[in-house]
Write a protein that holds these residues in place. Structure first.
Motif, PDB file in Angstrom:
ATOM      1  N   ASN A  51       0.675  -1.137  -0.076  1.00 47.26           N
ATOM      2  CA  ASN A  51       0.144  -0.092  -0.196  1.00 47.26           C
ATOM      3  C   ASN A  51       0.718   1.421   0.087  1.00 47.26           C
ATOM      4  O   ASN A  51       1.856   1.281   0.587  1.00 47.26           O
ATOM      5  N   TRP A  62       1.424   5.028   1.174  1.00 49.61           N
ATOM      6  CA  TRP A  62       0.981   5.975   2.346  1.00 49.61           C
ATOM      7  C   TRP A  62       1.400   7.456   2.024  1.00 49.61           C
ATOM      8  O   TRP A  62       2.623   7.637   1.572  1.00 49.61           O
ATOM      9  N   LYS A 120      -4.013   6.482   3.016  1.00 49.89           N
ATOM     10  CA  LYS A 120      -3.608   5.126   2.270  1.00 49.89           C
ATOM     11  C   LYS A 120      -4.190   5.167   0.923  1.00 49.89           C
ATOM     12  O   LYS A 120      -5.361   5.236   0.618  1.00 49.89           O
TER      13      LYS A 120
END
Length: 243
Positions: free
Chosen positions: A12, A14, A25
């Motif tokens: 992911n 950030w 996110k």
């Protein structure tokens, strides 16, 4: 205003947003963004530790906040009430502070610090202020970093003008007639700006060796520190004569 981006162990993204203070996110496959935590504006960077803690830095608060990726809880790891205190003036029981990444008011009795403006916050017009000048009606913020002199209405804190084209403006001083004196470190000039948008400029003194700070004396003269010469100069504003 995305300031920085990092990948976690699960792939992911950030992202910290300097303007909104949001830690978000992002799914790299779809681009879908989810706001995970909202902190103060002026966020600058982040790093993700092996235990899943996200450490976020804020340049206006001189701080680092730890955010738990699992719960979303946060705690201040380290920080200060001010970041880079530079120009200061005292008036009416308050200290007015050009904090480079913010413009702040400090209560002299309690030490309480209040943000007036901060860099990169949504809607902010602040220009990395280094020095500050006060009059009854105006606040003037000088920034040699951006070459700008910003004039604010003291009562409302709204920006009246952001003037450009200065050569290392190291200090600025509003006068009773509504004009502004600007000390240009690079040129050695003291220039008076007036009129609409403070666009009318008149050099009132020249030949100064690195003018850094200035103040009006009780005798009506301008006193200027010449940092490159180690001198304190007295300038007659009517004639430009220097002693």
């Amino acid at each position: 205003a995305p300031g920085a981006v990092k990948l976690d162990a699960h792939g992911n993204l950030w992202v910290v947003d300097a303007a909104t203070g949001e830690l978000s996110k992002v799914d790299p496959a779809t681009g879908r963004k989810t706001v995970f935590k909202t902190l103060k504006p002026s966020l600058d960077n982040l790093v993700i530790a092996s235990d899943g803690t996200i450490y976020v830095s804020n340049f206006a608060d001189n701080s680092i906040t730890a955010v738990d990726m699992a719960s979303g809880s946060s705690r201040l790891l380290t920080g200060g009430l001010v970041a880079v205190p530079a120009g200061i003036k005292v008036s009416g029981g308050n200290m007015w502070l050009a904090d480079i990444f913010s413009y702040r008011k400090v209560d002299l009795a309690s030490g309480a610090v209040t943000d007036v403006m901060r860099m990169w916050a949504a809607g902010s017009t602040l220009q990395y202020p280094f020095a500050l000048g006060l009059s009854d009606k105006l606040v003037v913020l000088a920034s040699w970093i951006t070459g700008t002199v910003q004039v604010l209405d003291r009562a409302s804190n709204t920006t009246l003008a952001t003037t450009t084209g200065w050569q290392t403006p190291y200090a600025a001083l509003p006068l009773a007639d509504g004009s502004v004196l600007v000390a240009e470190f690079a040129t050695g000039n003291i220039t008076q700006a007036s009129g609409a948008g403070f666009a009318t400029r008149k050099i009132v003194a020249t030949g100064l060796a690195g003018p850094a700070q200035m103040t009006l004396g009780r005798d009506g003269a301008l006193y200027v520190t010449e940092s490159a010469a180690g001198d304190l100069a007295r300038i007659d504003l009517a004639t430009g004569n220097k002693r």
